[in-house]
Design a protein around this motif. Sequence first.
Motif, short mmCIF file in Angstrom:
data_model
loop_
_atom_site.label_atom_id
_atom_site.label_comp_id
_atom_site.label_asym_id
_atom_site.label_seq_id
_atom_site.Cartn_x
_atom_site.Cartn_y
_atom_site.Cartn_z
N ARG A 297 0.86 -1.18 0.00
CA ARG A 297 0.00 0.00 0.00
C ARG A 297 0.89 1.23 0.00
O ARG A 297 1.72 1.40 0.89
N ILE A 298 0.75 2.09 -1.00
CA ILE A 298 1.60 3.26 -1.14
C ILE A 298 0.82 4.56 -1.02
O ILE A 298 1.40 5.64 -1.07
N HIS A 299 -0.48 4.44 -0.88
CA HIS A 299 -1.36 5.61 -0.83
C HIS A 299 -2.65 5.17 -0.17
O HIS A 299 -2.98 3.97 -0.16
N ARG A 300 -3.38 6.11 0.42
CA ARG A 300 -4.65 5.76 1.03
C ARG A 300 -5.57 5.04 0.05
O ARG A 300 -6.36 4.18 0.45
N SER A 301 -5.45 5.34 -1.23
CA SER A 301 -6.37 4.75 -2.21
C SER A 301 -5.69 3.80 -3.19
O SER A 301 -6.32 3.39 -4.16
#
Length: 251
Positions: free
Chosen positions: A200-204
């Motif tokens: 996961r590299i971003h909230r989305s």
Amino acid sequence: MFNTIIIDDELPARLHLKKLLSHFSKDIKVIAEAQSGSEARDLINTLQPDLVFLDIEMPGLTGFQLLEKLQHMPLIVFCTAYDQYSLQAFETNSVDYLVKPVRLERLQKTIEKTKRFNPSTNNTHKILDLVRELTEKKEEKEMVSLAVKKDDKLIFIKLEDITYFEADERYVLVHSPKGKFLTEQSLAKLELRLPNYFLRIHRSIIINTKYVEEIQKYFNSRYTIKLNNKGVVQITSGRSYLQAIKNWIEM
């Protein structure tokens, strides 16, 4: 009065919980906040709070990993998207757990329970044993394929063929060389079950690191990551995922 630290990688979640806790100012004093496990570890060991509200799903150092690194073990209230059944075992070893989004009525029950809790029953070893048990259960549930929507059908796509996941309102878009698909599973649920090569590299956004072609530093503690998906896709990471990406790079 419980000196308290709030730990959550998402600012809106911290602000929401802090606002709710203000209703219990006679019992709770928020002395610090942390947005990552690494930051929280230093704060807890230095400030030695009585109580911690702890998010489990954080980039870099998860809530579970944080607990294993603490020299001082405060009372713990887990704030998480984990399913309720999985966390029931923690009720007798920590103070409580709260399922997001946290509600004032449910928080009030937690505060009342905290005031009645006997600190001598705060058994660090039991908590860590439960942490390991939940982690093992997560690993057992890892998927090899995912059901996605295509027109009016459900088809199965291998995880190794998925380039990245992207949250889009109430659905999650599944990107692959074969096209774009929809899944109703949330990113939070996917993150718990996906193999370790997903990050996961971003909230989305969750990426398949096997497709990473290039990574460069970007301003404001972020990275730009290029994925090879039958043509290069460039994605900018979120600031709070800096440590998670660094850990992956150093593996």
